[in-house]
Design an enzyme around this catalytic site. Structure first.
Site, mmCIF file in Angstrom:
data_model
loop_
_atom_site.group_PDB
_atom_site.id
_atom_site.type_symbol
_atom_site.label_atom_id
_atom_site.label_comp_id
_atom_site.label_asym_id
_atom_site.label_seq_id
_atom_site.Cartn_x
_atom_site.Cartn_y
_atom_site.Cartn_z
ATOM 1 N N ASP A 1 3.530 -0.325 8.547
ATOM 2 C CA ASP A 1 4.070 -0.054 7.212
ATOM 3 C C ASP A 1 3.413 -0.960 6.160
ATOM 4 O O ASP A 1 3.197 -0.553 5.027
ATOM 5 C CB ASP A 1 5.590 -0.279 7.180
ATOM 6 C CG ASP A 1 6.273 0.353 8.374
ATOM 7 O OD1 ASP A 1 6.843 1.432 8.209
ATOM 8 O OD2 ASP A 1 6.188 -0.223 9.477
ATOM 9 N N ASP B 1 5.272 1.623 0.887
ATOM 10 C CA ASP B 1 5.464 2.626 1.937
ATOM 11 C C ASP B 1 6.962 2.649 2.205
ATOM 12 O O ASP B 1 7.489 1.794 2.922
ATOM 13 C CB ASP B 1 4.684 2.211 3.193
ATOM 14 C CG ASP B 1 4.800 3.264 4.289
ATOM 15 O OD1 ASP B 1 4.975 4.444 3.964
ATOM 16 O OD2 ASP B 1 4.718 2.880 5.473
ATOM 17 N N GLU C 1 4.408 6.225 -1.594
ATOM 18 C CA GLU C 1 4.064 7.390 -0.772
ATOM 19 C C GLU C 1 4.988 8.553 -1.118
ATOM 20 O O GLU C 1 6.205 8.399 -1.198
ATOM 21 C CB GLU C 1 4.177 7.052 0.717
ATOM 22 C CG GLU C 1 3.632 8.184 1.583
ATOM 23 C CD GLU C 1 3.629 7.832 3.061
ATOM 24 O OE1 GLU C 1 2.862 6.943 3.447
ATOM 25 O OE2 GLU C 1 4.396 8.448 3.811
#
EC number: 3.1.21.10
Lengths: 182, 182
Positions: free
Chosen positions: B141, B7, B68
């Protein structure tokens, strides 16, 4: 002072090396474009940009790297690629302890033409004149990279010495990061 | 199949390693956050992200890296940092010939909760349940990184084998780039 200017991009990343000091004639040591194929995987394109930048750093050993500052108000797709290519250029320089400076497009235009709203042709013409070249470097990305390097040489020489000291210090004492493993 | 989920972020970059195959219980091998100081130079922060990701790749040897996908319609400042950190993560993986997959936040939420509009708490709760953890990983996260890895394991196993073959081929025959030197 030897500066590598980088006009970041995934398809065409302009690179140009200029040597000189403010107030004296400047010398171009090299100019080119690092290209990556549009149809390659994004990760592979970033690796190709890294290899290209590394080759330029190896060959010319610049004391500073000047990268165009990326804004996000433009075309979404282009901006992402530009931000990613600029990250790779900054990473390559910082890994070697070379200070990185970011200049906005209008700062660069203002530095070489006197106007922050100058067009590509005007920037190309001034780069040609300032570096005493036979013709404007092609493509425009290559000329822009040289303009970035010139802009950096002309802006704030005192600030450069400070940046250089900070970057060397940071390279000697790298930032550490932590994680937890199961 | 072992997947490192990332992330991306400059201040906090979530990382999580999950092993398993679709339809069987999954195992968490590690979870953490690569942090870089807000007041450090951008180049140094990117170097710190690189060192952090490299350490996770060295330790866990994932077969895939799932990152991501960054969109630019959000906050301008945050998006630039996110794009730059994701570029570093993709670069680290591609350099090793590890295939990189990008998943959108809604694809990840839909994969682990059944809804593309699930909130952070719901994603955290499902990650906790699916990996049989005692508590949701903190910060968010870190949980998001695990969710990315789970999403990747569950989506298109056949596509993964293709990606792996392509990435290995690309790593063996790197893209070259040209330049001109004065």
């Amino acid at each position: 002072m030897r500066v590598l200017g980088v006009d970041p991009g995934l398809t065409r990343c302009g690179v140009g090396v200029v040597e000189g000091v403010a107030g004296r004639p400047l010398t171009m040591l090299g100019v080119g474009v690092v290209r990556t194929p549009v149809d390659a995987e994004l990760g592979q394109r970033l690796v190709a940009v890294e290899q290209g930048i590394e080759a330029w750093l190896d060959e010319h050993r610049p004391e500073f790297v000047a990268v165009e500052r990326v804004f996000s108000q433009h075309n979404v797709r282009t901006v992402m690629g530009t931000a990613q290519a600029s990250a790779v250029a900054m990473l390559c320089a910082a890994r070697r302890g070379i200070p990185v400076a970011l200049h906005t497009p209008s700062e660069v235009k203002a530095a070489v033409t006197g106007s922050g709203r100058a067009d590509k042709a005007q920037v190309g013409a001034m780069v040609t004149r300032l570096l005493r070249l036979d013709a404007p470097p092609k493509p425009a990305d290559a000329a822009d990279a040289l303009a970035l390097a010139i802009c950096h040489i002309w802006r704030a020489p005192a600030q450069n010495r400070l940046q250089q000291a900070v970057a060397l210090h940071a390279a000697k004492a790298p930032i550490t990061s932590k994680g937890r493993t199961a």
